[in-house]
Design an enzyme around this catalytic site. Structure first.
Site, mmCIF file in Angstrom:
data_model
loop_
_atom_site.group_PDB
_atom_site.id
_atom_site.type_symbol
_atom_site.label_atom_id
_atom_site.label_comp_id
_atom_site.label_asym_id
_atom_site.label_seq_id
_atom_site.Cartn_x
_atom_site.Cartn_y
_atom_site.Cartn_z
ATOM 1 N N ASP A 27 11.436 2.905 5.600
ATOM 2 C CA ASP A 27 11.015 1.506 5.630
ATOM 3 C C ASP A 27 12.194 0.661 6.088
ATOM 4 O OD1 ASP A 27 10.218 -1.256 4.706
ATOM 5 O OD2 ASP A 27 8.537 -0.132 3.842
ATOM 6 N N ASP A 39 -10.689 -15.149 12.189
ATOM 7 C CA ASP A 39 -11.470 -14.826 10.994
ATOM 8 C C ASP A 39 -12.931 -14.583 11.375
ATOM 9 O OD1 ASP A 39 -9.396 -14.927 9.244
ATOM 10 O OD2 ASP A 39 -9.880 -16.908 8.420
ATOM 11 N N TYR A 49 -3.884 -8.531 16.051
ATOM 12 C CA TYR A 49 -3.673 -7.542 14.998
ATOM 13 C C TYR A 49 -4.718 -6.431 15.079
ATOM 14 C CZ TYR A 49 -4.184 -5.397 10.401
ATOM 15 O OH TYR A 49 -4.343 -4.485 9.385
ATOM 16 N N ASN A 74 5.740 -3.920 17.178
ATOM 17 C CA ASN A 74 5.875 -3.209 15.903
ATOM 18 C C ASN A 74 4.738 -2.218 15.676
ATOM 19 O OD1 ASN A 74 7.093 -2.553 13.468
ATOM 20 N ND2 ASN A 74 6.096 -4.192 12.348
ATOM 21 N N ILE A 104 0.831 -1.205 0.000
ATOM 22 C CA ILE A 104 0.000 0.000 0.000
ATOM 23 C C ILE A 104 0.866 1.256 0.000
ATOM 24 C CG2 ILE A 104 -1.783 1.278 1.237
ATOM 25 C CD1 ILE A 104 -2.795 -1.423 2.320
#
Length: 324
Positions: free
Chosen positions: A31, A284, A141, A92, A12
């Site tokens: 990055d 999920d 996440y 992170n 992205i």
């Protein structure tokens, strides 16, 4: 105006870079190349290999480049991996963004666009999902993104930070002008996996669960083209410059099941694309469809790629032209 794009060598981020450059913004890319690729960074941008958790080096970049706006894409993003390695994701995604925010504020940079996710909503039964709906992430996440959203608002109150948060649904496709697209070693996103089967790199598409309460038993998702997505981010800069903060969903407002996506890919590629049913994965959800009316109304955003076969086609063309 100078925009720092963290994670700008990723899927992205690299698309945001070229769209910004084409609109005459100055672009600085940061990055650590843990998942991104330096070749994906347009040569018109300045590039620094740096982890956003490295405040010393990050501060040097801010002091040298005189940044006006930050777009924060740097993050780990795989739901299943976050279930197995939650501390990696908190380190992170949360600490990394805190480090970035600290560096921004120390350098009097108060405008940030943040890459969030539909995973912050969790397994909601609301269709379509609106920004005002409650957050209940079911994966680490999703939780990391929800935490950062809270941190951003606390910084708005305490430090006058301006933020635009974009909650992505399923991002897909590839640029039609530049040779960039979705390119990772171990794909977990549906469209790249389907296309790996079509190109002979995999034997079948693993369908994780066919017993959801949906029209054909498989999960339903809302797919948005990556260029439409990053164009919304660029429109978000105008919001920030008015000293305003907001949260927006980004999706097409249409739901397609896994089986429907496979059938669409069969039409695009002309390949049979075998499938195999597997158990559901932790984290999920059954159905996720966006209401993006707020972004359309407030930002004047309008997606161009509204046909799912066209989205798949751009990804397929990119994949067939890979030279590396």
């Amino acid at each position: 105006m100078k925009v720092l794009v963290s994670g700008g060598a990723g899927y992205i981020g690299s698309h945001a870079v070229v769209q910004l450059l084409d609109k005459q913004y100055d672009v600085v890319v940061v990055d650590n190349l843990s998942t991104g690729h330096q070749w994906a960074v347009d040569k018109r941008a300045s590039f620094y290999q740096c982890d956003i958790r490295n405040k010393k080096d990050l501060d040097k970049i801010f002091k040298k480049e005189k940044i006006d706006v930050v777009m924060q894409f740097a993050a780990d993003i795989v739901v299943a991996d976050s279930e197995e390695n939650p501390l990696k994701y908190y380190d992170n995604n949360v600490y990394g963004t805190i480090s970035l925010l600290q560096t921004m504020l120390e350098n009097n940079v108060k405008n940030i666009i943040f890459s969030s996710t539909a995973a912050v909503y969790g397994n909601t039964e609301k269709v379509p999902v609106e920004e005002k709906d409650p957050l209940d992430p079911i994966s680490p996440y999703g939780a990391t993104k929800a935490f950062v959203e809270r941190i951003l608002d606390d910084c708005r109150k305490a430090h006058g930070l301006n933020y635009c948060v974009f909650r992505y649904f399923n991002v897909a496709g590839a640029h039609e002008k530049y040779p960039i697209g979705q390119n990772v070693k171990k794909n977990t996103a549906l469209i790249p996996i389907i296309l790996e089967v079509a190109s002979g790199e995999r034997d079948f598409v693993g369908i994780f669960g066919n017993d959801y309460d949906t029209k054909d038993g498989t999960g339903i998702r809302d797919f948005i083209h990556v260029v439409d997505l990053v164009d919304a981010h660029i429109l978000g800069i105008n919001k920030l410059l008015k000293n305003e903060s907001a949260i927006y969903n980004l999706g097409n407002g249409q739901g397609f099941s896994v089986l429907e996506m496979i059938e669409a890919a069969r039409k695009v590629t002309g390949h049979p694309i075998p499938t195999k049913i597997s158990p559901r994965r932790d984290g999920d959800i059954a159905c996720s469809i966006a209401s993006s009316e707020k972004a359309k109304t407030e930002l004047g955003w309008m997606p161009v790629y509204t046909d799912v076969e066209k989205i798949i086609e751009t990804a397929w063309k990119y994949k067939r032209n890979l030279k590396f």
